[in-house]
Structure formats: C-alpha cells, structure tokens
Scaffold this motif. Sequence first.
Motif, short mmCIF file in Angstrom:
data_model
loop_
_atom_site.label_atom_id
_atom_site.label_comp_id
_atom_site.label_asym_id
_atom_site.label_seq_id
_atom_site.Cartn_x
_atom_site.Cartn_y
_atom_site.Cartn_z
N TRP A 195 0.80 -1.23 0.00
CA TRP A 195 0.00 0.00 0.00
C TRP A 195 0.83 1.29 0.00
N ASP A 212 -8.06 -4.31 -1.33
CA ASP A 212 -8.26 -2.91 -0.97
C ASP A 212 -9.66 -2.67 -0.43
N ALA A 265 -9.76 -3.75 3.20
CA ALA A 265 -9.09 -2.77 4.05
C ALA A 265 -9.94 -1.51 4.19
N THR A 266 -10.58 -1.10 3.10
CA THR A 266 -11.45 0.08 3.16
C THR A 266 -12.61 -0.14 4.11
N SER A 287 -11.33 0.41 7.42
CA SER A 287 -11.12 1.85 7.60
C SER A 287 -12.40 2.53 8.01
N SER A 304 -12.90 4.46 11.45
CA SER A 304 -13.28 5.88 11.39
C SER A 304 -14.55 6.14 12.19
N ASP A 332 -4.79 7.20 12.29
CA ASP A 332 -5.03 7.36 10.86
C ASP A 332 -5.79 6.11 10.41
N PRO A 333 -7.08 6.23 10.06
CA PRO A 333 -7.87 5.02 9.75
C PRO A 333 -7.38 4.25 8.54
N LEU A 334 -6.81 4.94 7.55
CA LEU A 334 -6.33 4.24 6.36
C LEU A 334 -5.12 3.37 6.69
N SER A 371 -6.18 0.51 9.09
CA SER A 371 -6.93 -0.56 8.43
C SER A 371 -6.00 -1.49 7.67
N GLN A 372 -4.96 -0.96 7.03
CA GLN A 372 -3.99 -1.80 6.36
C GLN A 372 -3.19 -2.62 7.37
#
Length: 411
Positions: free
Chosen positions: A177, A341, A344-345, A348, A352, A364-366, A369-370
């Motif tokens: 990512w 992806d 993972a989203t 996220s 969030s 940082d949610p992104l 999540s990864q």
Amino acid sequence: MDQIAPIDPPATAETSPRFQQKRNGIIDAAATLINERGLKGLTFVAVAEAVGLNTTSVTYYFKRKEMLAATAIERTIDVLADELETAGREATPRDRVSKMIALYLTQSGSARLGEARPLTILSDMRAMDEPQRERLTSAYMARIARGSARLFGDPMDLQNRARGHILLDTLFWSRAWLAKYSVGDYERIGKKLMALFEHGILPDGATWEVRAPDRVPEPEIGEITPETYLRVATRLINERGYRGASVERIAGELNVSKGSFYHHLEGKDDLVLECFQRSYGRFSQAQRRAINLPGTHRDRLAACLGDLLDIQFEASFPLVRITALQALPTELRRIVLARSDRMATRFSGMISDGIEEGTFRPVDPLIASQWVTGLINSSHDMRFWAAEQPNRAEAVAAYAHQIAHGLFTPR
C-alpha cells in the motif's frame, strides 16, 4: 551475528569493480522481476533484457536461475539483518522499534526513487527448491525473526517472538500500500505506524473481548471434490508460495494423478484464483457479520478479529496469503489487489466510525486498516506460536491484544 555462506566462492576475476557492477545489476534486475512477477517470472531472458546483456553473458555470473534468485533473497536478508542490528543499538524497545521503522521506510523510499538497490520480496523464499530453501529459511529465522524479537528483549520469549513477527509483517505488508503515497509522506507514515505499535487502537484504559466464535465442525468428505483441491491448494500456497504449490505437489498430497487434477479443474491459475476468491469471500462475510452486530464499532471489530484469527490459528483451511498474488498473471493480480483494498477500506470505515463514537483512539484510519488487514493475513504464520498457548482462545486474545494496546503493553 551469523552470516549466510556465499553461494559461489569468489574467484580472482570476480574482485574487479566491473565484474561486481555487472553482477549487482543482474541481482537488481532479478529482485525487480521477483517483486513484479514472482519467482515464476524470473527468467534469464527477462534478466538479460533488463540489463542489456545476452543470456549467455548472464550465465557467466549465475549458472542457474535458482542461484540468482537465492542471491537476491540473500542480499535482502543481509540488508534487513544490518537494519535490525543498527536498530538494536538503541536504548529501549520503543527506540529500537522506532529506529527500525525509520530505517525500513528510508530504504523503501530510496529504492522507489532509484537511489538504493531494491529489496526482494521474501515470501517466494517458500517456493525455492532445496537446498536453497532450507538454507535461506534458516538464515531468515536466525537473523531476521530472532533479530526482530531481540528488539523487545529476550528473543526466546514467546511474547517477544509474536511482537517481532507483527513488526516485520507490518513492514513487509506496507509494500502493498505504500505506492499510494508519495515518498515525501513516508516520514509521516512511519510516525503513524509507530503510534499504532506504541498505543494500539483502543483508548487508554479501554478493553475489548476478542473471542473465537463457536463453530460446528465440518464433516469429513471421503470423496475428492473441487473443494478438496481448494483446501489443499490454499494450504500449500501459504506454505510454499504460488510456484511451490505445483499441480504435482497438490495431486501428491491427495494421492491422485495429475490427470485427476485436470478432470476436476481447468488449470492451476484457475484454482489459485478460486483460492483467493474463497478466502476473500470468507473475509468479507466475517466483516459483514460483525458490522451487523449490535454494540459499538469496537465490539464489531473485536468480533471480526475473533472470527478471522480463529480461522488462521485453527489452520486446517486458512485464508490464502495475499503475498502469493505476486506470481499471478497481471490481470488476475489486479483483481485480487482490488478486492484486498475493498476489505481494508471496510476496516477503515469501521475504525473511522469508532473514532467518531470515541471507542477507538484517533489514529489514521487508512494506515490502521492496512495494519489490521495485514496482521490478520499473516497470522497463519503464527499458528505454531498459537499452538504453544494454553488454548486457541487464549492465542486469539493474546494476538489481538497487540492490536488493541500496542506492542509494549503487557497483557
């Protein structure tokens, strides 16, 4: 610190700068090809084209493709071992981990800009033939796995081994990512990752209950079906990589002929893609079950983690490791990455929403999540550690504790 024995003893001609320059260029090309196409895609023809030589010239430096692949992997082990040794000189576990993150991301950024040699993805080490596979795996365990555990203290301590595994797999998974970010963002990413390692995703004083769900044991099926092939292929891909999960090996595991394989299935690529599709389907189902549960977003993520970690530690039919996608044809790889992806989203979004309701720390949610996605994916590699815990439920809770509270908070 143990060193890997060189594959070829250096000869007098090999000491010249020109020889070493050409040799390094060939290793760089091999690393890039393995990263882009997997071990399956590494050929002397492709290497020769990348470095502007003919195939005969390449064989002057490496007589066999396996020797070249082993050297590319060996060089990466050397670089990572040096980084771990440098990080290990820091005073505290927190300082050591922070230093290791910085060193790894700096090297990754420099390689992306063409200012440093590329590191080879190590997952295809599983697919190497003997004796290289055993030699490189032993070197990895002695120098990298143990070195990462040593950042936290006694490398033989079970908890430190789990922490070291989480650190390494987080860094390795970042390759999937980091390309979404500018190299100029890597310093910020390093700080956000360190915050996750230091504090986890739960606020101070908060707890959660991560439990494995009650599962009804699946009945054993005597006859061989496409489902049987799917289970065996998934396990072999995780253990041996795409190349190592050959038709011959899959058929051998089931004690059937190659003809029987092709009677049930169109081909290996179709089977591997189905392994990914089934794993992602199970992953998504666990996420959707959790999202529809009552309670907070923290409760829902805890339920999802309990579900998926139990699958990984039970180990009879785990989720397929995403790292195997490197060897897939380009179009299939694109499909697999897109679905990864999306998973993972979805995490996220859960994180969030949990930040908004106050049940998660403001991370940082992104990136978080990864982090969570990668750790679930790689947890199958910790099945032997899990087996050393009092029971599987305890293993699930202990592994999830690192996600909740970071790597430095005792359970």
